[in-house]
Design an enzyme around this catalytic site. Structure first.
Site, PDB file in Angstrom:
ATOM      1  N   LYS A  22       0.834  -1.205   0.000  1.00 46.29           N
ATOM      2  CA  LYS A  22       0.000   0.000   0.000  1.00 46.29           C
ATOM      3  C   LYS A  22       0.866   1.251   0.000  1.00 46.29           C
ATOM      4  O   LYS A  22       0.622   2.186  -0.783  1.00 46.29           O
ATOM      5  CB  LYS A  22      -0.930  -0.010   1.207  1.00 46.29           C
ATOM      6  CG  LYS A  22      -1.918   1.144   1.225  1.00 46.29           C
ATOM      7  CD  LYS A  22      -2.920   1.013   2.370  1.00 46.29           C
ATOM      8  CE  LYS A  22      -3.900  -0.094   2.100  1.00 46.29           C
ATOM      9  NZ  LYS A  22      -4.948  -0.197   3.129  1.00 46.29           N
ATOM     10  N   ARG A  92      -3.497   2.974   8.529  1.00 47.20           N
ATOM     11  CA  ARG A  92      -3.837   1.724   7.842  1.00 47.20           C
ATOM     12  C   ARG A  92      -2.618   0.819   7.748  1.00 47.20           C
ATOM     13  O   ARG A  92      -1.486   1.279   7.596  1.00 47.20           O
ATOM     14  CB  ARG A  92      -4.323   1.991   6.415  1.00 47.20           C
ATOM     15  CG  ARG A  92      -5.568   2.830   6.299  1.00 47.20           C
ATOM     16  CD  ARG A  92      -5.834   3.168   4.831  1.00 47.20           C
ATOM     17  NE  ARG A  92      -6.927   4.090   4.651  1.00 47.20           N
ATOM     18  CZ  ARG A  92      -8.166   3.746   4.303  1.00 47.20           C
ATOM     19  NH1 ARG A  92      -8.445   2.467   4.108  1.00 47.20           N
ATOM     20  NH2 ARG A  92      -9.100   4.641   4.159  1.00 47.20           N
ATOM     21  N   GLY A 101      -8.340  -7.244   4.357  1.00 46.05           N
ATOM     22  CA  GLY A 101      -9.185  -7.460   5.526  1.00 46.05           C
ATOM     23  C   GLY A 101      -8.521  -8.163   6.692  1.00 46.05           C
ATOM     24  O   GLY A 101      -9.142  -8.363   7.729  1.00 46.05           O
ATOM     25  N   MET A 103      -5.701  -7.258   8.442  1.00 43.31           N
ATOM     26  CA  MET A 103      -5.155  -6.409   9.504  1.00 43.31           C
ATOM     27  C   MET A 103      -6.022  -5.172   9.679  1.00 43.31           C
ATOM     28  O   MET A 103      -7.073  -5.050   9.064  1.00 43.31           O
ATOM     29  CB  MET A 103      -3.699  -6.081   9.193  1.00 43.31           C
ATOM     30  CG  MET A 103      -2.803  -7.304   9.328  1.00 43.31           C
ATOM     31  SD  MET A 103      -1.127  -6.954   8.826  1.00 43.31           S
ATOM     32  CE  MET A 103      -1.321  -6.635   7.095  1.00 43.31           C
ATOM     33  N   ARG A 336      -3.903  -1.449  -5.987  1.00 47.04           N
ATOM     34  CA  ARG A 336      -3.133  -2.689  -5.865  1.00 47.04           C
ATOM     35  C   ARG A 336      -3.604  -3.641  -6.962  1.00 47.04           C
ATOM     36  O   ARG A 336      -4.688  -3.460  -7.520  1.00 47.04           O
ATOM     37  CB  ARG A 336      -3.332  -3.340  -4.489  1.00 47.04           C
ATOM     38  CG  ARG A 336      -4.766  -3.741  -4.197  1.00 47.04           C
ATOM     39  CD  ARG A 336      -4.925  -4.230  -2.771  1.00 47.04           C
ATOM     40  NE  ARG A 336      -6.326  -4.491  -2.446  1.00 47.04           N
ATOM     41  CZ  ARG A 336      -6.792  -4.662  -1.229  1.00 47.04           C
ATOM     42  NH1 ARG A 336      -5.976  -4.601  -0.203  1.00 47.04           N
ATOM     43  NH2 ARG A 336      -8.075  -4.892  -1.014  1.00 47.04           N
ATOM     44  N   HIS A 454     -16.250  -7.529   2.178  1.00 51.76           N
ATOM     45  CA  HIS A 454     -15.236  -8.448   2.703  1.00 51.76           C
ATOM     46  C   HIS A 454     -15.489  -9.873   2.228  1.00 51.76           C
ATOM     47  O   HIS A 454     -14.592 -10.567   1.757  1.00 51.76           O
ATOM     48  CB  HIS A 454     -15.233  -8.387   4.237  1.00 51.76           C
ATOM     49  CG  HIS A 454     -14.318  -9.391   4.874  1.00 51.76           C
ATOM     50  ND1 HIS A 454     -14.744 -10.645   5.274  1.00 51.76           N
ATOM     51  CD2 HIS A 454     -12.989  -9.343   5.128  1.00 51.76           C
ATOM     52  CE1 HIS A 454     -13.721 -11.305   5.771  1.00 51.76           C
ATOM     53  NE2 HIS A 454     -12.648 -10.541   5.699  1.00 51.76           N
ATOM     54  N   SER A 764      12.710 -41.883  -6.424  1.00 53.39           N
ATOM     55  CA  SER A 764      11.508 -41.085  -6.215  1.00 53.39           C
ATOM     56  C   SER A 764      11.471 -40.733  -4.731  1.00 53.39           C
ATOM     57  O   SER A 764      11.503 -41.625  -3.887  1.00 53.39           O
ATOM     58  CB  SER A 764      10.257 -41.860  -6.616  1.00 53.39           C
ATOM     59  OG  SER A 764       9.113 -41.077  -6.385  1.00 53.39           O
ATOM     60  N   CYS A 831       7.204 -37.816  -5.095  1.00 55.56           N
ATOM     61  CA  CYS A 831       5.827 -38.322  -5.191  1.00 55.56           C
ATOM     62  C   CYS A 831       5.052 -38.176  -3.885  1.00 55.56           C
ATOM     63  O   CYS A 831       3.958 -38.706  -3.754  1.00 55.56           O
ATOM     64  CB  CYS A 831       5.819 -39.780  -5.647  1.00 55.56           C
ATOM     65  SG  CYS A 831       6.619 -40.907  -4.499  1.00 55.56           S
ATOM     66  N   TYR A 851      11.030 -34.787 -12.428  1.00 56.47           N
ATOM     67  CA  TYR A 851       9.583 -34.614 -12.417  1.00 56.47           C
ATOM     68  C   TYR A 851       9.064 -34.474 -10.992  1.00 56.47           C
ATOM     69  O   TYR A 851       9.746 -34.805 -10.026  1.00 56.47           O
ATOM     70  CB  TYR A 851       8.874 -35.797 -13.112  1.00 56.47           C
ATOM     71  CG  TYR A 851       9.004 -37.130 -12.387  1.00 56.47           C
ATOM     72  CD1 TYR A 851       8.137 -37.478 -11.354  1.00 56.47           C
ATOM     73  CD2 TYR A 851      10.006 -38.038 -12.741  1.00 56.47           C
ATOM     74  CE1 TYR A 851       8.254 -38.685 -10.685  1.00 56.47           C
ATOM     75  CE2 TYR A 851      10.140 -39.252 -12.071  1.00 56.47           C
ATOM     76  CZ  TYR A 851       9.261 -39.565 -11.052  1.00 56.47           C
ATOM     77  OH  TYR A 851       9.383 -40.770 -10.381  1.00 56.47           O
TER      78      TYR A 851
END
Length: 874
Positions: A22, A92, A101, A103, A336, A454, A764, A831, A851
């Site tokens: 922010k 803020r 929402g 904090m 944002r 919210h 694996s 896996c 993988y």
């Protein structure tokens, strides 16, 4: 010397880590010459210093805050607490990552009994002055002092009831003054102290409260779900107030540059005239749509549309903005990158590429992989939906289909979810405290609130179905009922929500699997062209395998053969094998299991059509296949033609003090080689049969020996596999290529990976057991105490959900390096459940695994996470 406070004019959009999202964006908008009320940011480093100093704001930081306040006073020509020209500010939160929402915010800070009279006189609007004062008391008491918001709301409702009005905005100045008096009286009763009147004290306490809110329960939960480290801290933004509640030429709103539910390129948002920002997101009043602002405040609307275009082009993403109109003048309070549904995220990413704003790699980085899960959720069956009766209609706040039992509080929703129930959370309006209940729910229904409330924003971020602003519904929270059109629904009654239409149904409507859109296919093709990691699936049935292939799986990384043993005749044959007293008896029982296993493997090979299939041999301890209670043992003994005592002795003999570290995995094959022989025959014969039937598939099985901790152990079992495979191939007169590898799930195997790789053709990583054995935690029991570790910040994440890269990760990396040193072409996969977790996938990419393998519905998530890892780690 560390600088802890920055004026907006001193920062820029690249300073997110220090100024928070922010603060950085407010600084950037200031730099772009936009109408941003002047202010300053207390940095995330100040937040961390606050905790390092024992939850105290150091006097050096306080000094910098007051120096920045002095600059703010010069810039505005007003002074905090001044009786002639008072300054009011908002305080803020603003973390590095967007946490909508989670904090706390405080508005109108600086007001007291004297200042309120000055504001009333200067504006000639006492109602506005006292409305601002009562809002400040309510927020300060809640956020800073921890008093119940509900009691303040009750006081407001009592005053409205006495005056016979429905809306807060219908109360006059005297009634607002009365409200202030009652609020302060309640404050005094509860805290035995007067409400603080010194604005400088108010300011420091408010900054401290925002720092404290970084560690409130909902913020901690949000960080865990979204993988945000606690070490980031939150910044605090102190900004001169502009007032949307000063009269009918004032207002406040929230808007998105594109529709966050659908992705449509059209301004989307809501506003309220004569209101403050919290009124819009809290859903206290039902707002108007942003296009109506054109008629209400045309000059502000035209200016806002222009700013929207500038911001979206500047940030190259859909923007979520907050604005206030004061006396007809527009002010920007925030921008944002907006939270959006999964479907909207894909459309926006594709559209931005087509518009030339971003490239494909930038588009891939815009979408959170976990969001894709929402696209794969069921939708309502069209035929069933036609029969269902709509009982109410609200706003289609977050798409999807949800059917569940009604619960009215977050606590009850969580308890019901933990009992295995499907839940629809029904609330007057949600608040940040409800986040865990919202996460436990299939869908959320609120009476109040609009598309930017919210409930709507958080539900969209979670991918949860939400219908908001459904004012046909009348809730009685005490009775745990709601009434609509004269019909009352009670707790545990079933209802259904359609988050795409806003329809509410008074019954459970049947759902069907989701269909994948064209944007999804296009987007995922970019991911597949970018990623280096292959993505396989964990699947034990042809149905799961088929689903995974439809979602883009490139093979199976784990077939758990024991999952095939539990049905009907199979479990009987398995139990017969276990209670056998001789090898000969065991072989008779295994001969019954063989054709069943072989048939299963054939069906899976056919679905996979030549894609690699890794089959893990029997892993769990044998006692898992036997009953535990005397009643069950007696029943089975009769079925097995045994006496109760005989079977009871077998059950007792198999009992182990720690079965997860006992007689299981490859240890079973060492004790009972005939089990490995049977499984090898099933694997190889199934592959031969499928290759004869479909030569184009060219099946090459991968046989995985679990729980190996030593090269000699693997060699012993591998010899059994090779001998039996040769026999089967010779009997069929064919040669078949296959691989034998192992699951690395014991720390010793990771340490000796270079030796084990002399026998193993692939590794694996079974990260579930590897995590369990490395930490010394039982994954079945750790949930009971790990929450204490999270609360005390010993651990931030569940190591069974996300790879512990410092400890378990070091073992995986060591094993991968050891395996490659001995066998450069070794296949390396993962896996465990971590195979579908984005941060764990990033780790797998960095250490060069071949993988990842995950459950079918996580395959798209893994594909995108693998692409993002490739981009991030170029």
């Amino acid at each position: 010397m560390t600088k802890y406070v920055y004026l907006f004019s001193e920062g820029n959009g690249q300073m997110r880590e220090l100024l928070g999202g922010k603060g950085a964006n407010l600084a950037e908008m200031t730099k772009l010459g936009m109408p941003v009320p002047f202010g300053f940011t207390v940095t995330t480093e100040a937040c961390n210093r606050y905790y390092d100093d024992g939850e105290q704001i150091h006097e050096d930081i306080q000094k910098e805050i007051f120096e920045a306040l002095s600059e703010l006073e010069k810039k505005t020509g007003k002074k905090l607490g001044d009786k002639e020209n008072p300054l009011l500010v908002s305080v803020r939160s603003g973390a590095r990552a967007s946490m909508p929402g989670m904090m706390d915010t405080i508005l109108n800070l600086g007001i007291n009994d004297e200042v309120v009279e000055t504001i009333a006189a200067k504006t000639n609007n006492p109602r506005f002055a006292y409305d601002s004062y009562r809002r400040f008391i309510q927020m300060f008491a809640d956020v800073v002092m921890g008093l119940s918001k509900a009691r303040f709301e009750t006081i407001i409702d009592e005053i409205k009831a006495e005056r016979g009005v429905k809306l807060d905005s219908d109360l006059n100045a005297d009634e607002m003054k009365e409200m202030v008096s009652k609020f302060k009286e309640f404050y005094r009763e509860q805290l035995h102290d007067d409400f603080p009147t010194d604005p400088r004290v108010q300011l420091i306490k408010a900054v401290e409260a925002v720092f404290m809110s970084w560690n409130n329960e909902r913020a901690i939960y949000y960080r865990q779900v979204n993988d945000i480290p606690s070490s980031w801290g939150t910044a605090v933004n102190v900004q001169s107030m502009v007032f949307g509640n000063m009269g009918n030429d004032c207002g406040t709103g929230v808007a998105f540059t594109r529709n966050p539910a659908t992705g449509e390129k059209k301004l989307f948002g809501e506003f309220l005239m004569n209101a403050q920002g919290e009124d819009v997101v809290a859903g206290v009043r039902t707002p108007q749509t942003i296009d109506q602002l054109k008629e209400v405040a045309p000059h502000a609307y035209d200016q806002f549309v222009k700013i929207c275009g500038i911001l979206e082009n500047h940030y190259k993403d859909m923007q979520d903005m907050e604005f206030t109109i004061e006396n007809g003048n527009l002010y920007m309070l925030q921008t944002r990158n907006g939270k959006r549904t999964a479907a909207a995220a894909l459309k926006i990413a594709c559209d931005l590429v087509d518009e030339g704003l971003i490239n494909e790699e930038e588009a891939l980085m815009m979408v959170d992989p976990k969001q894709l899960d929402a696209l794969l959720h069921p939708q309502f069956d069209a035929d069933e939906l036609k029969k269902a009766k709509v009982i109410a209609k609200g706003l289609a706040a977050s798409p999807g289909a949800a059917a569940g039992q009604v619960y009215f509080t977050a606590e009850d929703a969580i308890a019901a979810h933990n009992n295995g129930e499907k839940v629809v959370l029904v609330r007057l309006e949600t608040s940040p405290e409800d986040i865990q209940g919202m996460a436990a729910s299939e869908g959320i229904l609120t009476v109040r609130g609009g598309m930017t409330s919210h409930a709507a924003v958080v539900a969209r971020g979670m991918g949860t179905c939400c219908v908001s602003g459904c004012d046909d519904v009348k809730i009685n929270e005490e009775a745990k009922t709601f009434t609509v059109n004269g019909v009352t629904y009670h707790e545990k009654d079933w209802i259904s929500l359609d988050g795409s239409t806003g329809n509410v149904y008074g019954e459970a409507v049947k759902t069907v699997p989701a269909t994948i859109s064209g944007y999804f296919e296009r987007f995922m093709s970019w991911a597949d062209n970018t990623r280096k990691l292959q993505v396989r699936t964990n699947a034990d049935t042809p149905r799961d395998a088929k689903q995974a292939v439809e979602f883009g799986a490139e093979g199976i990384g784990l077939v758990r053969t024991e999952h095939m043993f539990f049905e009907g005749d199979r479990i009987r044959a398995v139990r017969e094998m276990i209670v056998s007293k001789t090898e000969e008896q065991r072989r008779v029982a295994l001969a019954k299991i063989l054709p069943m296993q072989q048939g299963d493997f054939e069906a899976i090979y056919e679905v996979m059509q030549g894609l690699p299939v890794t089959i893990r041999y029997l892993d769990p301890p044998l006692h898992e296949f036997l009953p535990n209670t005397d009643e069950e043992i007696a029943s089975l003994a009769e079925e097995m033609n045994m006496t109760f005592d005989e079977l009871k002795n077998v059950v007792v003999s198999l009992h182990e003090f720690n079965p997860m570290m006992g007689h299981r995995g490859c240890r079973l094959a060492v004790s009972y080689p005939e089990i490995a022989e049977m499984q090898t025959e099933a694997v190889i014969q199934a592959a031969i049969n499928v290759n004869k039937k479909h030569p184009e598939f060219d099946v090459h099985p991968e046989i995985m020996i679990p729980l190996v901790g030593d090269k000699a152990e693997l060699k012993f079992v591998k010899n059994i596999v090779v001998k039996k495979a040769e026999e089967v191939m010779e009997k069929n007169g064919v040669h078949l290529d296959y691989k034998v590898g192992t699951m690395i799930e014991i720390p010793r195997a990771a340490l000796l990976a270079d030796e084990i790789a002399e026998e193993a053709e692939f590794f694996s990583f079974g990260t579930n057991d590897l995590t369990q054995m490395t930490f010394g935690f039982s994954r079945d029991d750790a949930g009971g105490f790990l929450k204490d570790y999270y609360e005390k910040k010993i651990y931030e994440q569940d190591p069974f959900a996300r790879v512990d890269q410092k400890g378990v990760g070091k073992l995986i990396k060591m094993a991968a390096e050891g395996g490659r040193a001995t066998r450069p072409d070794i296949k390396l996969g993962i896996c465990g459940e971590h195979g579908g977790d984005p941060s764990s996938i990033d780790f797998c990419h960095r250490i060069g695994l071949t993988y990842v393998s995950c459950s079918p519905f996580r395959v798209p998530i893994a594909r995108l996470a693998a692409a993002q890892a490739a981009i991030r780690n170029k």
